[in-house]
Structure formats: C-alpha cells, structure tokens
Design a protein around this motif. Structure first.
Motif, PDB file in Angstrom:
ATOM      1  N   TYR A  61       0.855  -1.182   0.000  1.00  0.00           N
ATOM      2  CA  TYR A  61       0.000   0.000   0.000  1.00  0.00           C
ATOM      3  C   TYR A  61       0.890   1.231   0.000  1.00  0.00           C
ATOM      4  O   TYR A  61       1.896   1.262   0.712  1.00  0.00           O
ATOM      5  CB  TYR A  61      -0.864   0.044   1.263  1.00  0.00           C
ATOM      6  CG  TYR A  61      -1.874  -1.066   1.359  1.00  0.00           C
ATOM      7  CD1 TYR A  61      -3.215  -0.841   1.035  1.00  0.00           C
ATOM      8  CD2 TYR A  61      -1.514  -2.331   1.785  1.00  0.00           C
ATOM      9  CE1 TYR A  61      -4.155  -1.848   1.141  1.00  0.00           C
ATOM     10  CE2 TYR A  61      -2.444  -3.353   1.883  1.00  0.00           C
ATOM     11  CZ  TYR A  61      -3.752  -3.103   1.559  1.00  0.00           C
ATOM     12  OH  TYR A  61      -4.681  -4.106   1.659  1.00  0.00           O
ATOM     13  N   THR A  62       0.514   2.251  -0.754  1.00  0.00           N
ATOM     14  CA  THR A  62       1.207   3.523  -0.620  1.00  0.00           C
ATOM     15  C   THR A  62       0.540   4.280   0.523  1.00  0.00           C
ATOM     16  O   THR A  62      -0.649   4.118   0.782  1.00  0.00           O
ATOM     17  CB  THR A  62       1.130   4.383  -1.901  1.00  0.00           C
ATOM     18  OG1 THR A  62      -0.234   4.619  -2.228  1.00  0.00           O
ATOM     19  CG2 THR A  62       1.851   3.700  -3.052  1.00  0.00           C
ATOM     20  N   VAL A  63       1.339   5.060   1.221  1.00  0.00           N
ATOM     21  CA  VAL A  63       0.820   5.904   2.296  1.00  0.00           C
ATOM     22  C   VAL A  63       1.499   7.262   2.172  1.00  0.00           C
ATOM     23  O   VAL A  63       2.721   7.353   2.021  1.00  0.00           O
ATOM     24  CB  VAL A  63       1.055   5.281   3.697  1.00  0.00           C
ATOM     25  CG1 VAL A  63       2.527   5.029   3.971  1.00  0.00           C
ATOM     26  CG2 VAL A  63       0.436   6.140   4.790  1.00  0.00           C
ATOM     27  N   LYS A  64       0.674   8.303   2.182  1.00  0.00           N
ATOM     28  CA  LYS A  64       1.222   9.658   2.056  1.00  0.00           C
ATOM     29  C   LYS A  64       0.276  10.627   2.743  1.00  0.00           C
ATOM     30  O   LYS A  64      -0.938  10.546   2.572  1.00  0.00           O
ATOM     31  CB  LYS A  64       1.383  10.044   0.592  1.00  0.00           C
ATOM     32  CG  LYS A  64       2.029  11.403   0.402  1.00  0.00           C
ATOM     33  CD  LYS A  64       2.358  11.678  -1.035  1.00  0.00           C
ATOM     34  CE  LYS A  64       3.079  13.008  -1.115  1.00  0.00           C
ATOM     35  NZ  LYS A  64       3.846  13.153  -2.327  1.00  0.00           N
ATOM     36  N   GLY A  65       0.845  11.537   3.528  1.00  0.00           N
ATOM     37  CA  GLY A  65       0.029  12.553   4.169  1.00  0.00           C
ATOM     38  C   GLY A  65       0.805  13.316   5.216  1.00  0.00           C
ATOM     39  O   GLY A  65       2.021  13.180   5.340  1.00  0.00           O
ATOM     40  N   GLU A  66       0.047  14.110   5.994  1.00  0.00           N
ATOM     41  CA  GLU A  66       0.695  14.959   6.987  1.00  0.00           C
ATOM     42  C   GLU A  66      -0.284  15.408   8.056  1.00  0.00           C
ATOM     43  O   GLU A  66      -1.507  15.343   7.884  1.00  0.00           O
ATOM     44  CB  GLU A  66       1.290  16.199   6.328  1.00  0.00           C
ATOM     45  CG  GLU A  66       0.251  17.156   5.791  1.00  0.00           C
ATOM     46  CD  GLU A  66       0.870  18.419   5.182  1.00  0.00           C
ATOM     47  OE1 GLU A  66       0.138  19.417   5.109  1.00  0.00           O
ATOM     48  OE2 GLU A  66       2.053  18.407   4.796  1.00  0.00           O
ATOM     49  N   GLN A  67       0.289  15.901   9.129  1.00  0.00           N
ATOM     50  CA  GLN A  67      -0.422  16.684  10.136  1.00  0.00           C
ATOM     51  C   GLN A  67       0.399  17.953  10.285  1.00  0.00           C
ATOM     52  O   GLN A  67       1.623  17.894  10.429  1.00  0.00           O
ATOM     53  CB  GLN A  67      -0.497  15.941  11.474  1.00  0.00           C
ATOM     54  CG  GLN A  67      -1.219  16.743  12.550  1.00  0.00           C
ATOM     55  CD  GLN A  67      -1.138  16.085  13.919  1.00  0.00           C
ATOM     56  OE1 GLN A  67      -0.191  15.368  14.226  1.00  0.00           O
ATOM     57  NE2 GLN A  67      -2.125  16.346  14.757  1.00  0.00           N
ATOM     58  N   ARG A  68      -0.275  19.084  10.256  1.00  0.00           N
ATOM     59  CA  ARG A  68       0.441  20.360  10.302  1.00  0.00           C
ATOM     60  C   ARG A  68      -0.294  21.322  11.220  1.00  0.00           C
ATOM     61  O   ARG A  68      -1.509  21.451  11.149  1.00  0.00           O
ATOM     62  CB  ARG A  68       0.550  20.934   8.895  1.00  0.00           C
ATOM     63  CG  ARG A  68       1.470  22.118   8.761  1.00  0.00           C
ATOM     64  CD  ARG A  68       1.722  22.463   7.311  1.00  0.00           C
ATOM     65  NE  ARG A  68       2.398  21.414   6.560  1.00  0.00           N
ATOM     66  CZ  ARG A  68       3.727  21.290   6.467  1.00  0.00           C
ATOM     67  NH1 ARG A  68       4.514  22.140   7.070  1.00  0.00           N
ATOM     68  NH2 ARG A  68       4.245  20.317   5.746  1.00  0.00           N
ATOM     69  N   ASP A  69       0.459  22.013  12.062  1.00  0.00           N
ATOM     70  CA  ASP A  69      -0.095  23.066  12.906  1.00  0.00           C
ATOM     71  C   ASP A  69       0.075  24.381  12.145  1.00  0.00           C
ATOM     72  O   ASP A  69       1.203  24.854  11.964  1.00  0.00           O
ATOM     73  CB  ASP A  69       0.635  23.113  14.248  1.00  0.00           C
ATOM     74  CG  ASP A  69       0.043  24.125  15.213  1.00  0.00           C
ATOM     75  OD1 ASP A  69      -0.402  25.207  14.762  1.00  0.00           O
ATOM     76  OD2 ASP A  69       0.037  23.842  16.412  1.00  0.00           O
ATOM     77  N   GLU A  70      -1.033  24.936  11.700  1.00  0.00           N
ATOM     78  CA  GLU A  70      -0.994  26.149  10.878  1.00  0.00           C
ATOM     79  C   GLU A  70      -0.395  27.343  11.623  1.00  0.00           C
ATOM     80  O   GLU A  70       0.220  28.210  11.015  1.00  0.00           O
ATOM     81  CB  GLU A  70      -2.399  26.495  10.373  1.00  0.00           C
ATOM     82  CG  GLU A  70      -3.004  25.446   9.449  1.00  0.00           C
ATOM     83  CD  GLU A  70      -2.201  25.207   8.177  1.00  0.00           C
ATOM     84  OE1 GLU A  70      -1.597  26.163   7.646  1.00  0.00           O
ATOM     85  OE2 GLU A  70      -2.166  24.049   7.718  1.00  0.00           O
ATOM     86  N   LYS A  71      -0.562  27.393  12.948  1.00  0.00           N
ATOM     87  CA  LYS A  71      -0.064  28.533  13.729  1.00  0.00           C
ATOM     88  C   LYS A  71       1.449  28.486  13.909  1.00  0.00           C
ATOM     89  O   LYS A  71       2.126  29.508  13.810  1.00  0.00           O
ATOM     90  CB  LYS A  71      -0.745  28.578  15.091  1.00  0.00           C
ATOM     91  CG  LYS A  71      -2.218  28.894  15.009  1.00  0.00           C
ATOM     92  CD  LYS A  71      -2.863  28.871  16.376  1.00  0.00           C
ATOM     93  CE  LYS A  71      -4.365  29.074  16.269  1.00  0.00           C
ATOM     94  NZ  LYS A  71      -5.041  28.884  17.528  1.00  0.00           N
ATOM     95  N   THR A  72       1.986  27.300  14.219  1.00  0.00           N
ATOM     96  CA  THR A  72       3.411  27.201  14.540  1.00  0.00           C
ATOM     97  C   THR A  72       4.256  26.698  13.381  1.00  0.00           C
ATOM     98  O   THR A  72       5.474  26.870  13.391  1.00  0.00           O
ATOM     99  CB  THR A  72       3.627  26.244  15.723  1.00  0.00           C
ATOM    100  OG1 THR A  72       3.229  24.929  15.327  1.00  0.00           O
ATOM    101  CG2 THR A  72       2.838  26.684  16.949  1.00  0.00           C
ATOM    102  N   GLY A  73       3.633  26.006  12.420  1.00  0.00           N
ATOM    103  CA  GLY A  73       4.393  25.402  11.328  1.00  0.00           C
ATOM    104  C   GLY A  73       4.931  24.020  11.667  1.00  0.00           C
ATOM    105  O   GLY A  73       5.568  23.380  10.832  1.00  0.00           O
ATOM    106  N   ASP A  74       4.710  23.559  12.896  1.00  0.00           N
ATOM    107  CA  ASP A  74       5.151  22.213  13.281  1.00  0.00           C
ATOM    108  C   ASP A  74       4.414  21.182  12.440  1.00  0.00           C
ATOM    109  O   ASP A  74       3.255  21.397  12.051  1.00  0.00           O
ATOM    110  CB  ASP A  74       4.882  21.965  14.764  1.00  0.00           C
ATOM    111  CG  ASP A  74       5.684  22.902  15.666  1.00  0.00           C
ATOM    112  OD1 ASP A  74       6.784  23.329  15.265  1.00  0.00           O
ATOM    113  OD2 ASP A  74       5.191  23.205  16.764  1.00  0.00           O
TER     114      ASP A  74
END
Length: 148
Positions: A61-74
């Motif tokens: 399976y391919t897996v691609k994605g993210e979690q991003r904090d818009e305020k801090t950029g983390d």
C-alpha cells in the motif's frame, strides 16, 4: 483402484483445505484503503492530520500525508509504502519527517528506511515503534496512523 481413488480424494481435500487457509490468512492481511487520521503527539491528538492509503498491484500500500499546525508550522509527514504483516503489524518503507519547535532545536528530524507500526492491545491505531527523535535524550515521537 478404490485405494487410489480414496488417496486422490484425500489429497484433493488436503490441498483445498490448505489453499483455503492460505487464502483466508492473506485476506486478513489487508487494511482499509482511503483516508486515515494521522498524528504526532507534540502537535495534537485532538486535531489529526490525514494520510491516504492506496493498495498497489504487488499487495503493498502507498501511504502519504501529513499533520500540520498552521499557527506554529510544526508538522509530521509520511511518504512511502506499507506491507501488512498482520492486521496489527505494518512494515513501512519510506520517509517520516517531524518538526516541533521545542524538540531537536526546532530542526526537522528525518527518518528514511524500514520501520514498523504496531497496534497493541485495544488501540485503534498503529504506532511507529522506532520512536526515538533525532534529538536523543530519551525524547520520543508518537507517530500514529488510525484505523479509520
């Protein structure tokens, strides 16, 4: 003649039973395709990111994605392939990148290679087992892919 017929029937039944067990085992080594929640504990468990999981022809399976904090950029990102070892065990090959302003001097921690995700007990997610952050000092990253 009767002995050969009985032997042939027993052999056929044994082969069929073995194949059925193998097919059931392989069918159990699948995961749901589509969007899954994705988190790094430093960012938030309450506001997960998202990964897309898609089955390939070779049973990976391919897996691609993210979690991003818009305020801090983390952020945490994942990009690679998964092999389903069992419904609770995944082998990942690819790159995971994390950045959190209060860890590792705010620098990106990049892990590229083969890693393992496990779902232990009643957990509804697979957690990255190679948790050590690049900072060292017993700092760990809980990178989780949720079942749904």
């Amino acid at each position: 003649m009767m002995k050969k017929l009985i032997t042939a029937c027993l052999l056929t039944a044994t082969l069929f039973t073995g194949y059925t067990a193998y097919a059931q085992q392989r069918a159990g080594n699948t995961i749901r395709e589509g969007k899954h929640s994705f988190t790094l504990q430093w960012i938030s468990w309450d506001h997960p990111g998202e990964v897309m999981i898609e089955k390939q022809k070779d049973a990976t399976y391919t897996v691609k994605g993210e979690q991003r904090d818009e305020k801090t950029g983390d952020f945490v990102t994942i990009d690679g392939t998964l092999t389903v070892d069992s419904p609770k065990e995944l082998t990942f090959n690819g790159t995971i990148r994390t950045q959190y302003s209060n860890v590792n001097g705010g620098k990106v921690c990049e892990k590229t290679g083969t890693y393992h995700f496990l779902a232990k007990g009643a957990r509804k997610y697979w957690r990255l087992q190679e948790m050590d952050n690049c900072e060292g000092n017993n700092v760990v990253d809980y990178v989780d892919i949720y079942f749904h």
